[in-house]
Design a protein around this motif. Structure first.
Motif, PDB file in Angstrom:
ATOM      1  N   LYS A  74      10.823  31.208 -18.532  1.00 14.74           N
ATOM      2  CA  LYS A  74      10.640  32.709 -18.063  1.00 14.74           C
ATOM      3  C   LYS A  74       9.838  32.701 -16.687  1.00 14.74           C
ATOM      4  CE  LYS A  74      10.191  35.010 -22.747  1.00 14.74           C
ATOM      5  NZ  LYS A  74       9.256  35.704 -23.447  1.00 14.74           N
ATOM      6  N   HIS A  75       8.872  31.712 -16.472  1.00 13.36           N
ATOM      7  CA  HIS A  75       8.170  31.501 -15.286  1.00 13.36           C
ATOM      8  C   HIS A  75       7.824  29.921 -15.069  1.00 13.36           C
ATOM      9  CE1 HIS A  75       5.907  33.124 -11.992  1.00 13.36           C
ATOM     10  NE2 HIS A  75       4.905  32.629 -12.388  1.00 13.36           N
ATOM     11  N   PRO A  76       8.851  29.367 -14.597  1.00 11.72           N
ATOM     12  CA  PRO A  76       8.660  27.708 -14.285  1.00 11.72           C
ATOM     13  C   PRO A  76       7.962  27.458 -13.326  1.00 11.72           C
ATOM     14  CG  PRO A  76      10.864  28.486 -13.727  1.00 11.72           C
ATOM     15  CD  PRO A  76      10.307  29.775 -14.542  1.00 11.72           C
ATOM     16  N   LEU A  77       7.260  26.474 -13.023  1.00 12.61           N
ATOM     17  CA  LEU A  77       6.512  26.163 -11.802  1.00 12.61           C
ATOM     18  C   LEU A  77       7.046  24.765 -11.506  1.00 12.61           C
ATOM     19  CD1 LEU A  77       2.976  26.844 -12.942  1.00 12.61           C
ATOM     20  CD2 LEU A  77       4.090  28.265 -11.629  1.00 12.61           C
ATOM     21  N   ILE A  78       6.961  23.936 -12.224  1.00 12.55           N
ATOM     22  CA  ILE A  78       7.605  22.338 -11.696  1.00 12.55           C
ATOM     23  C   ILE A  78       8.583  21.786 -13.056  1.00 12.55           C
ATOM     24  CG2 ILE A  78       5.974  21.884 -10.219  1.00 12.55           C
ATOM     25  CD1 ILE A  78       4.725  19.818 -11.968  1.00 12.55           C
ATOM     26  N   PHE A  79       9.259  21.199 -12.716  1.00 12.28           N
ATOM     27  CA  PHE A  79      10.111  20.543 -13.749  1.00 12.28           C
ATOM     28  C   PHE A  79       9.974  18.561 -13.456  1.00 12.28           C
ATOM     29  CE2 PHE A  79      14.102  17.861 -13.938  1.00 12.28           C
ATOM     30  CZ  PHE A  79      14.675  17.862 -15.293  1.00 12.28           C
ATOM     31  N   TYR A 135      10.660  21.854  -7.817  1.00 12.42           N
ATOM     32  CA  TYR A 135       9.845  22.886  -7.725  1.00 12.42           C
ATOM     33  C   TYR A 135      10.412  24.170  -7.540  1.00 12.42           C
ATOM     34  CZ  TYR A 135       7.218  18.886  -5.608  1.00 12.42           C
ATOM     35  OH  TYR A 135       6.606  17.661  -5.532  1.00 12.42           O
ATOM     36  N   VAL A 136       9.744  25.227  -8.159  1.00 14.41           N
ATOM     37  CA  VAL A 136      10.197  26.650  -8.069  1.00 14.41           C
ATOM     38  C   VAL A 136       9.676  27.317  -6.900  1.00 14.41           C
ATOM     39  CG1 VAL A 136      10.717  28.713  -9.406  1.00 14.41           C
ATOM     40  CG2 VAL A 136      10.798  26.691 -10.535  1.00 14.41           C
ATOM     41  N   ARG A 137       9.968  27.539  -5.804  1.00 18.98           N
ATOM     42  CA  ARG A 137       9.606  28.089  -4.710  1.00 18.98           C
ATOM     43  C   ARG A 137       8.721  29.345  -4.791  1.00 18.98           C
ATOM     44  NH1 ARG A 137      13.078  29.046  -1.075  1.00 18.98           N
ATOM     45  NH2 ARG A 137      11.551  29.020   0.911  1.00 18.98           N
ATOM     46  N   ALA A 138       9.562  30.236  -5.381  1.00 20.50           N
ATOM     47  CA  ALA A 138       8.920  31.743  -5.398  1.00 20.50           C
ATOM     48  C   ALA A 138       7.520  31.463  -6.343  1.00 20.50           C
ATOM     49  CB  ALA A 138       9.988  32.430  -6.181  1.00 20.50           C
ATOM     50  N   ASN A 139       7.469  30.396  -6.977  1.00 15.94           N
ATOM     51  CA  ASN A 139       6.335  30.758  -8.113  1.00 15.94           C
ATOM     52  C   ASN A 139       5.144  29.728  -7.587  1.00 15.94           C
ATOM     53  OD1 ASN A 139       7.884  32.478  -9.679  1.00 15.94           O
ATOM     54  ND2 ASN A 139       8.481  30.620 -10.984  1.00 15.94           N
ATOM     55  N   LEU A 140       5.242  29.345  -6.557  1.00 14.98           N
ATOM     56  CA  LEU A 140       4.333  28.185  -5.834  1.00 14.98           C
ATOM     57  C   LEU A 140       3.813  28.658  -4.704  1.00 14.98           C
ATOM     58  CD1 LEU A 140       6.319  24.753  -7.080  1.00 14.98           C
ATOM     59  CD2 LEU A 140       4.381  25.832  -8.443  1.00 14.98           C
ATOM     60  N   PRO A 141       2.652  27.905  -4.376  1.00 12.62           N
ATOM     61  CA  PRO A 141       1.879  28.137  -3.085  1.00 12.62           C
ATOM     62  C   PRO A 141       2.450  27.271  -1.906  1.00 12.62           C
ATOM     63  CG  PRO A 141       0.430  26.785  -4.343  1.00 12.62           C
ATOM     64  CD  PRO A 141       1.405  27.039  -5.464  1.00 12.62           C
ATOM     65  N   ASN A 142       2.467  27.699  -0.799  1.00 14.33           N
ATOM     66  CA  ASN A 142       2.932  26.712   0.336  1.00 14.33           C
ATOM     67  C   ASN A 142       1.900  26.612   1.198  1.00 14.33           C
ATOM     68  OD1 ASN A 142       4.614  25.456   2.089  1.00 14.33           O
ATOM     69  ND2 ASN A 142       6.225  27.096   2.330  1.00 14.33           N
ATOM     70  N   PRO A 143       1.663  25.393   1.480  1.00 13.22           N
ATOM     71  CA  PRO A 143       2.095  24.001   1.093  1.00 13.22           C
ATOM     72  C   PRO A 143       1.580  23.725  -0.158  1.00 13.22           C
ATOM     73  CG  PRO A 143       0.018  23.884   2.642  1.00 13.22           C
ATOM     74  CD  PRO A 143       0.319  25.230   2.783  1.00 13.22           C
ATOM     75  N   ILE A 144       2.294  22.718  -0.515  1.00 14.21           N
ATOM     76  CA  ILE A 144       2.198  22.242  -2.244  1.00 14.21           C
ATOM     77  C   ILE A 144       1.037  21.278  -1.865  1.00 14.21           C
ATOM     78  CG2 ILE A 144       3.089  20.806  -3.818  1.00 14.21           C
ATOM     79  CD1 ILE A 144       4.174  23.522  -4.120  1.00 14.21           C
ATOM     80  N   PHE A 145       1.222  20.323  -0.937  1.00 17.28           N
ATOM     81  CA  PHE A 145       0.252  19.140  -0.552  1.00 17.28           C
ATOM     82  C   PHE A 145      -0.859  19.336   0.348  1.00 17.28           C
ATOM     83  CE2 PHE A 145       4.392  17.720  -2.323  1.00 17.28           C
ATOM     84  CZ  PHE A 145       4.289  17.126  -3.281  1.00 17.28           C
ATOM     85  N   GLU A 146      -1.910  18.470   0.140  1.00 17.11           N
ATOM     86  CA  GLU A 146      -3.225  18.803   0.912  1.00 17.11           C
ATOM     87  C   GLU A 146      -3.185  17.485   1.823  1.00 17.11           C
ATOM     88  OE1 GLU A 146      -6.732  19.724  -0.718  1.00 17.11           O
ATOM     89  OE2 GLU A 146      -6.212  21.573  -1.916  1.00 17.11           O
ATOM     90  N   VAL A 147      -3.385  17.428   2.952  1.00 20.65           N
ATOM     91  CA  VAL A 147      -3.408  16.621   3.961  1.00 20.65           C
ATOM     92  C   VAL A 147      -4.816  15.846   3.967  1.00 20.65           C
ATOM     93  CG1 VAL A 147      -3.809  15.881   6.377  1.00 20.65           C
ATOM     94  CG2 VAL A 147      -2.139  17.619   5.740  1.00 20.65           C
ATOM     95  N   GLY A 148      -4.834  14.684   3.653  1.00 17.70           N
ATOM     96  CA  GLY A 148      -6.133  13.739   3.453  1.00 17.70           C
ATOM     97  C   GLY A 148      -6.110  12.774   2.462  1.00 17.70           C
TER      98      GLY A 148
END
Length: 260
Positions: free
Chosen positions: A104-109, A167-180
């Motif tokens: 119904k509302h996938p985030l990642i596989f 990744y399900v782009r519509a259900n996730l923030p962008n960017p995914i990863f944090e620099v550092g």
């Protein structure tokens, strides 16, 4: 197409073409793109040979920056950031699509995986056993949507195979990863995404082979002890300091599995 692979190519990996070929052999086809922050003739020739669009990251380079840049180049609903040294088994995309479409509302596989050492598949070792034990709760679909369960799993480390993640782009923030981060950029991302409402879909069938070799970035990070510093940062997101110190020492022993 609903799914894309974006290959993050770096320098002149002798395993790049094997990765590309595994993506071309999927039972269900996907769009394939390639990005790089280290443009060279080798990468350009590989892209041309396999008729893959090559996009150069002319901004800041680095593993996190390249992953975020690659992610932004995709316009399909689903995307997998393909690691240039790894191999994807033929049913990967087909399985990903089926799982995303039934949720119904996938985030990642993500999937179970084997290691690839010196050209041989390693199906079981101490590290793989530990990760599979950690993921036992997610073998039950009932817990795919449980933020509590996935955060408890992640509080003891990151058993999620990064190359296998879709990744399900519509259900996730962008960017995914944090620099550092250099080592735990994936663990950091899963911790952040674990707070969101939706499904962490785990496929217990190995659909990726993750290559372990002496020139890998993971091996380099372990050699300069950077990984232990980042482990402490991550454990601190879940535990008080006295427990963090214990977990960091215990977790460091698992790094031996990445040594050749």
């Amino acid at each position: 197409m609903k799914h894309s692979f974006v290959i993050c190519a770096y320098k002149e990996s002798p395993f790049l073409e094997e990765c590309i070929q595994s993506l071309e052999k999927q039972t269900v086809k996907s769009t394939i793109k390639m990005v790089t922050s280290t443009p060279n003739e080798y990468i350009a020739d590989m892209a041309k040979k396999h008729n893959i669009e090559l996009i150069v990251n002319e901004g800041q380079g680095g593993i996190v920056q390249d992953w975020n840049f690659g992610y932004k180049q995709i316009d399909t609903p689903y995307v997998t950031i393909a690691h240039q040294d790894d191999v994807y088994f033929p049913e990967y995309t087909e399985t990903l699509l089926k799982e995303f479409e039934r949720s119904k509302h996938p985030l990642i596989f993500f999937t179970d995986y084997w290691e690839l050492r010196n050209g041989e598949y390693v199906k079981e070792n101490k590290l793989l056993k530990v990760k599979r034990i950690m993921l036992i709760p997610l073998k039950t679909r009932l817990f795919f949507n449980s933020r509590f369960v996935r955060r408890r799993i992640l509080s003891f480390g990151s058993p999620i195979c990064c190359p296998s993640v879709g990744y399900v782009r519509a259900n996730l923030p962008n960017p995914i990863f944090e620099v550092g981060f250099r080592s735990n950029e994936d663990w950091q991302a899963w911790e952040k995404l674990s707070k969101l409402k939706g499904s962490f879909i785990y496929c217990k069938k190995p659909l990726v082979a993750h290559r372990i070799h002496e020139d890998s970035e993971t091996s380099a990070i372990i050699a300069d002890n950077k990984r232990s510093d980042e482990d402490e940062v991550m454990f601190s997101k879940f535990w008080p300091k006295f427990i963090v110190k214990i977990l960091v020492k215990f977790y460091a022993k698992g790094q031996d599995s990445n040594n050749m």
